[in-house]
Design a protein around this motif. Structure first.
Motif, PDB file in Angstrom:
ATOM      1  N   ALA A 128      26.268  72.647  78.491  1.00 44.79           N
ATOM      2  CA  ALA A 128      25.603  72.395  79.771  1.00 44.79           C
ATOM      3  C   ALA A 128      24.696  71.167  79.684  1.00 44.79           C
ATOM      4  O   ALA A 128      24.644  70.349  80.609  1.00 44.79           O
ATOM      5  CB  ALA A 128      24.807  73.620  80.199  1.00 44.79           C
ATOM      6  N   SER A 129      23.983  71.018  78.565  1.00 49.40           N
ATOM      7  CA  SER A 129      23.106  69.854  78.390  1.00 49.40           C
ATOM      8  C   SER A 129      23.905  68.558  78.392  1.00 49.40           C
ATOM      9  O   SER A 129      23.491  67.553  78.994  1.00 49.40           O
ATOM     10  CB  SER A 129      22.323  69.987  77.083  1.00 49.40           C
ATOM     11  N   LEU A 130      25.051  68.566  77.708  1.00 52.13           N
ATOM     12  CA  LEU A 130      25.901  67.374  77.707  1.00 52.13           C
ATOM     13  C   LEU A 130      26.351  67.038  79.119  1.00 52.13           C
ATOM     14  O   LEU A 130      26.309  65.870  79.540  1.00 52.13           O
ATOM     15  CB  LEU A 130      27.106  67.596  76.800  1.00 52.13           C
ATOM     16  N   SER A 131      26.776  68.047  79.869  1.00 57.27           N
ATOM     17  CA  SER A 131      27.263  67.813  81.225  1.00 57.27           C
ATOM     18  C   SER A 131      26.191  67.187  82.109  1.00 57.27           C
ATOM     19  O   SER A 131      26.449  66.235  82.842  1.00 57.27           O
ATOM     20  CB  SER A 131      27.737  69.137  81.839  1.00 57.27           C
ATOM     21  N   VAL A 132      24.977  67.716  82.045  1.00 59.54           N
ATOM     22  CA  VAL A 132      23.900  67.188  82.879  1.00 59.54           C
ATOM     23  C   VAL A 132      23.520  65.776  82.424  1.00 59.54           C
ATOM     24  O   VAL A 132      23.258  64.893  83.251  1.00 59.54           O
ATOM     25  CB  VAL A 132      22.688  68.132  82.852  1.00 59.54           C
ATOM     26  N   SER A 133      23.509  65.542  81.123  1.00 51.27           N
ATOM     27  CA  SER A 133      23.173  64.202  80.636  1.00 51.27           C
ATOM     28  C   SER A 133      24.188  63.168  81.114  1.00 51.27           C
ATOM     29  O   SER A 133      23.837  62.014  81.375  1.00 51.27           O
ATOM     30  CB  SER A 133      23.075  64.192  79.106  1.00 51.27           C
ATOM     31  N   MET A 134      25.450  63.586  81.254  1.00 51.93           N
ATOM     32  CA  MET A 134      26.471  62.642  81.686  1.00 51.93           C
ATOM     33  C   MET A 134      26.326  62.236  83.146  1.00 51.93           C
ATOM     34  O   MET A 134      26.778  61.164  83.545  1.00 51.93           O
ATOM     35  CB  MET A 134      27.859  63.233  81.434  1.00 51.93           C
ATOM     36  N   VAL A 135      25.697  63.096  83.969  1.00 52.29           N
ATOM     37  CA  VAL A 135      25.365  62.688  85.337  1.00 52.29           C
ATOM     38  C   VAL A 135      24.518  61.424  85.298  1.00 52.29           C
ATOM     39  O   VAL A 135      24.780  60.438  85.997  1.00 52.29           O
ATOM     40  CB  VAL A 135      24.592  63.811  86.065  1.00 52.29           C
ATOM     41  N   LEU A 136      23.478  61.460  84.480  1.00 56.60           N
ATOM     42  CA  LEU A 136      22.526  60.360  84.407  1.00 56.60           C
ATOM     43  C   LEU A 136      23.134  59.146  83.733  1.00 56.60           C
ATOM     44  O   LEU A 136      22.925  58.000  84.155  1.00 56.60           O
ATOM     45  CB  LEU A 136      21.278  60.838  83.663  1.00 56.60           C
ATOM     46  N   TYR A 137      23.904  59.378  82.680  1.00 56.67           N
ATOM     47  CA  TYR A 137      24.569  58.299  81.957  1.00 56.67           C
ATOM     48  C   TYR A 137      25.550  57.555  82.865  1.00 56.67           C
ATOM     49  O   TYR A 137      25.528  56.324  82.960  1.00 56.67           O
ATOM     50  CB  TYR A 137      25.280  58.900  80.749  1.00 56.67           C
ATOM     51  N   ASN A 138      26.418  58.292  83.552  1.00 56.39           N
ATOM     52  CA  ASN A 138      27.411  57.660  84.410  1.00 56.39           C
ATOM     53  C   ASN A 138      26.772  56.928  85.580  1.00 56.39           C
ATOM     54  O   ASN A 138      27.301  55.928  86.061  1.00 56.39           O
ATOM     55  CB  ASN A 138      28.393  58.704  84.936  1.00 56.39           C
ATOM     56  N   ALA A 139      25.620  57.414  86.054  1.00 53.23           N
ATOM     57  CA  ALA A 139      24.960  56.796  87.199  1.00 53.23           C
ATOM     58  C   ALA A 139      24.451  55.391  86.881  1.00 53.23           C
ATOM     59  O   ALA A 139      24.158  54.618  87.796  1.00 53.23           O
ATOM     60  CB  ALA A 139      23.810  57.675  87.673  1.00 53.23           C
ATOM     61  N   TYR A 140      24.336  55.047  85.605  1.00 47.92           N
ATOM     62  CA  TYR A 140      23.944  53.688  85.240  1.00 47.92           C
ATOM     63  C   TYR A 140      25.070  52.671  85.467  1.00 47.92           C
ATOM     64  O   TYR A 140      24.807  51.471  85.610  1.00 47.92           O
ATOM     65  CB  TYR A 140      23.527  53.629  83.764  1.00 47.92           C
ATOM     66  N   LEU A 141      26.323  53.113  85.471  1.00 44.56           N
ATOM     67  CA  LEU A 141      27.450  52.176  85.498  1.00 44.56           C
ATOM     68  C   LEU A 141      27.402  51.214  86.677  1.00 44.56           C
ATOM     69  O   LEU A 141      27.547  49.996  86.477  1.00 44.56           O
ATOM     70  CB  LEU A 141      28.772  52.956  85.461  1.00 44.56           C
ATOM     71  N   PRO A 142      27.200  51.679  87.921  1.00 42.92           N
ATOM     72  CA  PRO A 142      27.151  50.710  89.027  1.00 42.92           C
ATOM     73  C   PRO A 142      25.961  49.766  88.946  1.00 42.92           C
ATOM     74  O   PRO A 142      25.970  48.703  89.575  1.00 42.92           O
ATOM     75  CB  PRO A 142      27.050  51.602  90.279  1.00 42.92           C
ATOM     76  N   GLN A 143      24.926  50.124  88.188  1.00 45.61           N
ATOM     77  CA  GLN A 143      23.727  49.305  88.096  1.00 45.61           C
ATOM     78  C   GLN A 143      23.809  48.252  87.001  1.00 45.61           C
ATOM     79  O   GLN A 143      23.103  47.247  87.059  1.00 45.61           O
ATOM     80  CB  GLN A 143      22.505  50.199  87.853  1.00 45.61           C
ATOM     81  N   ILE A 144      24.651  48.463  86.006  1.00 48.94           N
ATOM     82  CA  ILE A 144      24.715  47.532  84.877  1.00 48.94           C
ATOM     83  C   ILE A 144      26.002  46.726  84.847  1.00 48.94           C
ATOM     84  O   ILE A 144      26.159  45.843  83.993  1.00 48.94           O
ATOM     85  CB  ILE A 144      24.553  48.270  83.530  1.00 48.94           C
ATOM     86  N   ALA A 145      26.940  46.996  85.786  1.00 41.87           N
ATOM     87  CA  ALA A 145      28.219  46.285  85.787  1.00 41.87           C
ATOM     88  C   ALA A 145      28.632  45.989  87.219  1.00 41.87           C
ATOM     89  O   ALA A 145      28.526  46.847  88.102  1.00 41.87           O
ATOM     90  CB  ALA A 145      29.296  47.111  85.086  1.00 41.87           C
ATOM     91  N   GLY A 146      29.088  44.749  87.450  1.00 38.47           N
ATOM     92  CA  GLY A 146      29.577  44.362  88.761  1.00 38.47           C
ATOM     93  C   GLY A 146      30.923  44.988  89.068  1.00 38.47           C
ATOM     94  O   GLY A 146      31.595  45.532  88.184  1.00 38.47           O
ATOM     95  N   PRO A 147      31.363  44.928  90.336  1.00 33.04           N
ATOM     96  CA  PRO A 147      32.613  45.586  90.730  1.00 33.04           C
ATOM     97  C   PRO A 147      33.826  45.163  89.917  1.00 33.04           C
ATOM     98  O   PRO A 147      34.674  45.989  89.576  1.00 33.04           O
ATOM     99  CB  PRO A 147      32.768  45.176  92.204  1.00 33.04           C
TER     100      PRO A 147
END
Length: 456
Positions: free
Chosen positions: A140-159
């Motif tokens: 469960a901890s891994l799953s919740v952490s991946m929400v936050l991890y994946n949410a960085y992708l649009p902020q650190i990489a262009g389309p």
């Protein structure tokens, strides 16, 4: 601002973005060892053996007074872990977007999961309840952490670079998984020469995955940065308590997603086919050990093969997406997944060479199908709502992937055959293929208010 100053500023921005991207890759590098060494290789067969040691004469254990076949306990525990994650992850995603503080939330989730994994060293004898509890907390901890991890992708990489960045993240993860599996193989195969019992070697491998997860999480904690949250009209003049606001924002997010039906259509397709992917990953070792009669060394070697080929597969499918588009590439991978399961159903017992062939097929499509799904979804997220929408994505990725393990466990409980259990998963890939094929992704990207890449 002079031209020279503008150039220097742009160069600095590019360097900062690359620094964040490299830090972002390292969370995959940190946590993927749990997915491979713990969830895929060691814990399934080991927890099943612990449960069998505690079982009654009919082969059942009785957690909370409920009769459960010992061979189904691991699958049920995986299902329970993702149901727990559902109750937490959407709220955490909403809080992250509201406060703009993804990084401290990521740290809490990562280190809770790492500590639970390290505590698996104490799983021995007939302590199946301890094993199930630690699995539920860590997963469960891994799953919740991946929400936050994946949410960085649009902020650190262009389309135009997200397919590449996402694929590199998966490649980093599979590289670390392969490296640690080599160390695990050395320790497990030579446990006698190290003065260890087989059980002690397994428990060290489990605990070391938690230590690895915690240690390398320090890299993204140093390099990722939080962004200031945009003001929201629904916050009101005084905002409100963070947790209460998080729940209110969750309700608002669910309502808001109805404005983007094409994004929801993709999520439904992903929920279905990824449920199959996650179940194959988590149950493959149980299938190999219990149904095919393969020893632990063979299983470790097979998963190591998956890790090595998954690096090439993730990068290769990233290039294919650049030529044919992410959607078509994912559809091709789903067809291959269905063929792999059919092949697995007919595998003869005690023949490692054919299990290696199966592992090679999984490795070639595993990383690419996951990486491209993540990058494709990033184009469908309205700007400023990344963590909220990625919480819904993570529900599909891990949080709602309880149905596959449940179907696998129930099929075995009813039939006593792991072959029937494994082939039952074909429906997830077939239905997922049909649902994804019906999603007009270019219109979906435009409807979310994002620029449409040349190929998608």
């Amino acid at each position: 601002m002079t031209a020279g100053t503008a150039d220097r500023t742009a160069g600095t921005d590019d360097a900062d973005r690359r620094r964040e991207q490299h830090g972002w890759y390292f969370y995959d590098f940190a946590c993927s060892v749990y997915s491979t060494s713990v969830l895929t290789v060691f814990l399934g067969p080991y927890l099943t053996a612990v449960a069998r040691a505690a079982a009654d004469a009919d082969g059942f254990v009785h957690p909370l007074g409920i009769p459960v076949r010992a061979g189904s306990l691991f699958a049920y525990a995986v299902s329970a872990s993702v149901v727990l994650a559902v109750l937490v992850m959407a709220m955490v995603g909403a809080i992250a977007d509201r406060t703009g503080r993804k990084k401290p939330l990521l740290a809490v989730c990562a280190y809770l999961g790492a500590c639970a994994t390290a505590a698996m060293f104490f799983l021995d004898g007939d302590r199946y309840l301890l094993g199930a509890f630690l699995l539920i907390v860590a997963n469960a901890s891994l799953s919740v952490s991946m929400v936050l991890y994946n949410a960085y992708l649009p902020q650190i990489a262009g389309p135009e670079e997200r397919d590449t960045v996402s694929s590199r993240g998966w490649a980093f993860g599979y590289t670390s998984g392969a490296f640690v599996l080599v160390l695990d193989l050395v320790l497990y195969s030579g446990h006698d020469s190290f003065g260890l019992s087989e059980s002690e070697a397994v428990r060290i491998c489990l605990a070391s995955a938690g230590l690895w997860w915690g240690a390398f999480t320090l890299v993204p904690m140093r390099r990722l940065r939080d962004r200031r949250a945009a003001a929201r009209a629904e916050d009101g003049p005084h905002g409100g308590g963070t947790v209460g606001a998080g729940w209110r924002q969750l309700v608002a997010t669910l309502r808001d997603m109805r404005r983007y039906p094409l994004t929801l259509s993709f999520l439904l397709a992903y929920l279905v086919y990824n449920d199959g992917v996650q179940t194959v990953i988590s149950q493959a070792s149980v299938y190999g050990s219990e149904e095919l009669g393969l020893d632990q060394t063979t299983l470790i070697t097979a998963v190591l093969l998956v890790q090595v080929l998954a690096v090439a597969g993730a990068l290769g499918m990233g290039r294919l997406a650049g030529t044919y588009g992410a959607k078509r590439t994912i559809l091709g991978s789903l067809a291959i997944w269905a063929l792999i399961l059919g092949f697995g159903y007919f595998l003869p017992a005690r023949t490692p060479v054919w299990f290696y062939v199966l592992a090679a097929g999984i490795g070639l499509v595993l990383g690419g199908s996951q990486a491209l799904s993540r990058s494709l979804f990033s184009h469908l997220v309205p700007r400023g709502k990344e963590a909220e929408y990625f919480s819904a994505y993570e529900m599909s990725d891990r949080g709602l992937s309880w149905l596959g393990p449940l179907v696998f466990g129930l099929t075995y409980q009813l039939t006593g055959s792991y072959r029937d259990a494994i082939v039952s998963l074909v429906i997830f890939f077939g239905l997922g293929f049909v649902l994804l094929a019906r999603v007009p992704v270019r219109r979906a990207v435009a409807a979310a208010g994002n620029p449409v890449p040349k190929r998608i």
